[in-house]
Write an enzyme that holds these catalytic residues in place. Structure first.
Site, PDB file in Angstrom:
ATOM      1  N   ASP A 340     -75.381 -57.733 -39.142  1.00  0.00           N
ATOM      2  CA  ASP A 340     -74.945 -58.911 -39.969  1.00  0.00           C
ATOM      3  C   ASP A 340     -73.536 -58.562 -40.486  1.00  0.00           C
ATOM      4  O   ASP A 340     -73.136 -57.366 -40.634  1.00  0.00           O
ATOM      5  CB  ASP A 340     -76.001 -59.199 -41.115  1.00  0.00           C
ATOM      6  CG  ASP A 340     -75.618 -60.291 -41.831  1.00  0.00           C
ATOM      7  OD1 ASP A 340     -75.027 -60.981 -41.312  1.00  0.00           O
ATOM      8  OD2 ASP A 340     -75.935 -60.247 -43.302  1.00  0.00           O
ATOM      9  N   ASP A 644     -80.908 -59.446 -43.697  1.00  0.00           N
ATOM     10  CA  ASP A 644     -81.208 -59.284 -45.122  1.00  0.00           C
ATOM     11  C   ASP A 644     -82.184 -60.200 -45.429  1.00  0.00           C
ATOM     12  O   ASP A 644     -82.876 -60.339 -46.395  1.00  0.00           O
ATOM     13  CB  ASP A 644     -80.019 -59.301 -46.114  1.00  0.00           C
ATOM     14  CG  ASP A 644     -79.057 -60.324 -45.729  1.00  0.00           C
ATOM     15  OD1 ASP A 644     -79.722 -61.321 -44.914  1.00  0.00           O
ATOM     16  OD2 ASP A 644     -78.245 -60.533 -46.407  1.00  0.00           O
ATOM     17  N   ASP A 648     -83.677 -63.305 -40.763  1.00  0.00           N
ATOM     18  CA  ASP A 648     -83.368 -62.259 -39.819  1.00  0.00           C
ATOM     19  C   ASP A 648     -84.829 -61.475 -39.323  1.00  0.00           C
ATOM     20  O   ASP A 648     -84.904 -60.620 -38.484  1.00  0.00           O
ATOM     21  CB  ASP A 648     -82.441 -61.326 -40.684  1.00  0.00           C
ATOM     22  CG  ASP A 648     -81.261 -61.588 -40.936  1.00  0.00           C
ATOM     23  OD1 ASP A 648     -80.668 -62.286 -39.776  1.00  0.00           O
ATOM     24  OD2 ASP A 648     -80.748 -61.379 -42.012  1.00  0.00           O
TER      25      ASP A 648
END
Length: 911
Positions: A340, A644, A648
């Site tokens: 990310d 997070d 995800d």
């Protein structure tokens, strides 16, 4: 309502096109109106659609889950070893082996239970209550009773209780990071968007589980329970099964192969002994059982557990919290890291990088919210106090601002919008603090930012009590309000083309844009209204803001590249922003960025073709993140995935190593992951990869130590049988050697530190066997050297008149001495140990050797041991001969390593 109408509404709720539907079609398809549903109709729909809850997944019962933990080849081998030791009457060994099997099963049972908690965490995100309109009356109900067609009222602080199509909004901002990955709260409107718009661009939707941070709204429920975006993620999580790790797959193959080799060798030994040499079948059976017991690597599970546990401790000290033990080693075999962007590769702290005024362009250094940094023009640091327009623009950013910047325990934190925090930090760098500025230029009135008009305005009085109006907002909107610009010489005619060029240049860098303007004028009435702020402004500046990359992340990405690991950025942010950050991190430079909309048009085959060629994927949905991970795995890659948010979680669970953020990560992401970063820092992943590689190295070292030990004992017995010699070792002596050395000595290798250059190697091939050709060669060489030393010493002593008991005692001690010396050799697979670090660098190796030597002294001299094992005392001269046999192995191993290092096979052997 007719049955046909009910059917139409029911079918409509299954569609995913609500973001593209206008209000009239929305109300028609859901058969609702401005007064909401009637109570009777709501009850009927509740019976049709069910409660607004996520259904729990089907689970195996605890007993079945526990029994399935024993379905592992390594545990079968250990159970076999326990059965054999029981047949021999070695009840202590049997108890230890059964205990190890039970502990492994319990650990697996507990970890599997934790994995299921990810689904429970998703269900906990659902709102408990909802405010609805029914029969035109505002009511608060249990959110589980919501049905499609209900009108829901939202206010700041509410958690959205279902997927809503918004029909009225007022300054609505929704925190959607858990679903979209977008770091900033999303401003909402009632407008329809394109059908293929990504989740983060569906401004007319509010999704279940997201949080209202500002404003108010009304929306019509279009999906509940499993039909919501949150429900779809829950279904994806339920359908994903946990993958075995590379190490467990290797150990499984290794255990199967070793079991076959042991059985074949034992059968051959028994047949040769009874058929060729005519030895008693009962004696040969006991010898074969002893050899089998010594050959089974019962120390391997203990070594694996200790090595992985030590890796967990070392990683914890580096802020990497391991949730599943095998993930420690899997990190060492990672070939691709999908990361990310926000907060992991970047600081998650917006920072002003550039201020463009009419006459100058200023660059600003310093990162984060700390008000520290220099201002420069063309890379030359300047005194900002000398530039009045710059100071007025920065003052506008500090005054036209609702955020607060505070220092807590030495760290700077923002309360409010991160963009406003960046402006306050910029003010601090120029000495314009918020408190002092507000005291000197007190605010009289304001117009808050709204998505419809895209600006914020504030009214102030300066130190001479003169009125000023400052505005900040979208550049195109602010330009429309300006008729002139403020330069070094004062007000000038507005050069709109200049400002548009500058805005285009800043946007091309992936930076966020804000414009500032002012006018020295009083409002027409008592306070500000829109007639006061529509025109007559002087353009002050454009500001470029970005969430900068972490310095340590830049270094960590470079380290991963040197280690042969590809780093890919998968983010919910816009492609331009992702490419700008990627360029600073050396990710995806010179390559295109692929958006979620483009991914949606690709089939799985097309995705597999491009997934290794592209490093930046922007505006990716949860399904697309999952598809990317699957495509990489189908290409043979070992994938680590960071994340997070709830969006995800499916990809985290599917990845070989799921890495969740500890600071800003949701509980859903953490429960679906294998590792949690306590500091949300990408550099921690690189450190964990290093530790993972060290763990795998230590496992290889243990196997390279263990197999020659067992091979040497077996070769001694087999050689004696083939040549009709007296057996140098009795069955009980074989078991003694195995008990004293295989576990006690080998476990010391679990404490080996990482070797130099470990992060300069390429990742090992995912399908690589645990026993390579080099390993087989090393095992054969050391086995021959060990057998030569022990058997040669045994025959020498018999030839010179020693008793059989003495010769066998010396043979046993020679094997043990060889293993102690070889333990030192095994500290480095290829490197020489003929230096201070190699000989003395691991105190656990020295302690293990000392303990083993004490046990051999007891074995040799204690009378009770004489009765059990048939041992006798040795003279100093005989001990020197034993040491000589051990040194034969040490010298031979060092010569072999030197030869290997000087050949072209060294790199392959190192893998």
């Amino acid at each position: 309502m007719t049955d046909d109408g009910n059917k139409t509404a029911g079918q409509a709720t299954q569609k995913q096109d609500w973001h593209a539907v206008n209000h009239e079609d929305l109300e028609r398809r859901l058969s609702t109106g401005s007064a909401g549903l009637a109570e009777t109709e709501a009850a009927r729909r509740l019976a049709e659609y069910g409660f607004n809850r996520l259904a729990p997944p089907k689970r195996q019962g605890p007993l079945l889950r526990f029994v399935l933990q024993f379905h592992n080849i390594l545990l079968y081998v250990m159970l076999g070893a326990a059965l054999i030791t029981a047949l021999l009457g070695h009840w202590v060994d049997t108890a230890v082996l059964f205990g190890a099997v039970l502990i492994n099963a319990i650990i697996g049972f507990i970890q599997e239970g934790k994995a299921e908690a990810a689904l429970d965490s998703i269900r906990s995100l659902l709102s408990a209550h909802a405010t609805v309109l029914r029969d035109g009356v505002r009511r608060e109900i249990d959110a589980a009773e919501l049905v499609p067609g209900d009108i829901v009222l939202l206010a700041s602080g509410d958690r959205v209780p279902a997927d809503l199509r918004l029909i009225e909004v007022k300054d609505l901002k929704v925190e959607e990071a858990t679903l979209t990955g977008e770091s900033m709260p999303a401003s909402k409107t009632t407008d329809a968007v394109d059908l293929d718009a990504s989740l983060g661009d569906r401004h007319g939707m509010a999704y279940s589980g997201t949080l209202v941070v500002y404003g108010q709204a009304r929306g019509i429920v279009v999906a509940t329970a499993g039909d919501t975006e949150l429900g779809r993620i829950n279904q994806m999580l339920s359908s994903i099964r946990n993958l075995s790790t590379p190490l467990l797959r290797q150990v499984d193959r290794f255990g199967r192969m070793l079991a076959l080799v042991i059985l074949a060798f034992c059968a051959l030994t028994f047949l040769l002994g009874t058929g060729l040499r005519g030895l008693p079948a009962a004696d040969m059976f006991m010898m074969v059982v002893a050899l089998a017991a010594s050959a089974i690597p019962e120390g391997l599970p203990a070594l694996m557990t200790v090595t992985l546990a030590l890796g967990v401790q070392r990683m914890a000290r580096r802020n990497a919290i391991i949730r599943r033990l095998p993930a420690v080693e899997t990190l060492g075999s990672v070939t691709v890291i999908c990361s990310d962007k926000t907060g992991t590769l970047t600081r998650n702290e917006m920072t002003v990088q550039r201020v463009v005024c009419a006459d100058q362009i200023f660059d600003v250094d310093g990162v984060g919210y700390a008000p520290q940094g220099n201002v420069s023009i063309a890379e030359s640091v300047v005194d900002p106090a000398q530039y009045s327009v710059l100071n007025l623009a920065v003052r506008a950013g500090v005054l036209c601002n609702d955020g607060r910047l505070r220092q807590i325990d030495g760290q700077w934190h923002i309360e409010g919008d991160p963009t406003e925090g960046a402006l306050l930090a910029l003010g601090g760098k120029l000495g314009l603090t918020q408190d002092e500025s507000n005291a000197a230029w007190p605010r009289q009135d304001s117009i808050p930012f709204e998505s419809e008009h895209r600006f914020m305005a504030t009214l102030h009085k300066d130190t001479e009590a003169q009125p000023w109006i400052f505005v900040k907002g979208a550049p195109e909107r602010i330009l429309d309000m300006c008729s002139q610009q403020l330069g070094h010489e004062g007000n000038q005619p507005l050069d709109a083309d200049y400002w548009r060029r500058m805005a285009t240049d800043i946007a091309a860098r992936g930076w966020r844009l804000l414009a500032f303007a002012c006018k020295q004028d009083a409002p027409s009435g008592k306070g500000l209204d829109f007639t006061d702020v529509e025109s007559g402004y002087s353009m002050l500046a454009l500001v470029g803001i970005i969430d900068p990359p972490r310095e340590e992340a830049i270094q960590a990405v470079a380290e991963c590249h040197r280690a042969g690991i590809q780093v890919k950025m998968i983010t919910g942010d816009h492609a331009e922003t992702a490419k700008a950050i990627g360029a600073l991190l050396d990710i995806g430079v010179g390559k295109p960025a692929i958006t979620g909309a483009e991914l949606a048009l690709m089939d799985d085959a097309a995705l597999r073709r491009i997934v290794m060629e592209v490093d930046i994927f922007a505006r990716a949905s949860p399904e697309q993140k999952l598809r990317l991970v699957q495509a990489l795995q189908e290409d043979g890659q070992v994938v680590a995935m960071t994340g997070d948010g709830v969006n995800d979680a499916p990809a985290l669970k599917r990845a070989d190593v799921g890495v969740a953020m500890g600071l800003k990560g949701t509980e859903v992401a953490k429960e679906a992951s294998d590792m949690v970063l306590a500091d949300d820092n990408f550099a921690t992943i690189a450190s964990a990869v290093r530790e993972g590689r060290a763990v795998y190295d230590n496992l290889k070292k243990f196997i390279l130590f263990m197999l020659p030990t067992n091979g040497g004992e077996s070769l001694i017995v087999l050689t004696a049988i083939l040549f009709g010699l007296t057996l140098p070792l009795t069955p009980v002596q074989v078991l003694w050697i195995n008990m004293v050395t295989a576990g006690a000595l080998g476990l010391a290798l679990a404490f080996e530190p990482a070797e130099r250059g470990i992060m300069q190697r390429r990742p090992r091939p995912p399908g690589e066997a645990l026993l390579s050709g080099f390993f087989v060669w090393r095992v054969c060489l050391i086995s021959v050297l060990m057998a030569t030393g022990a058997l040669g010493l045994f025959l020498w002593e018999l030839e010179h008149g020693a008793s059989l008991e003495t010769a066998r005692t010396m043979a046993v001690n020679a094997v043990v001495a060889a293993e102690m010396f070889y333990l030192i050799n095994s500290r480095y697979i290829l490197g020489s140990v003929l230096n201070r670090e190699g000989l003395l660098g691991n105190r656990y190796v020295l302690l293990a050797i000392a303990a083993c030597a004490c046990l051999q002294v007891i074995y040799t001299y204690l009378p009770v041991m004489h009765d059990i094992f048939g041992s006798v005392g040795l003279t100093p001269e005989q001990w020197l001969k034993v040491l000589g046999a051990g040194l034969l192995v040490f010298v031979g191993a060092e010569l072999e390593k030197r030869l290997i290092r000087n050949t072209r096979f060294a790199s392959a052997a190192q893998r």
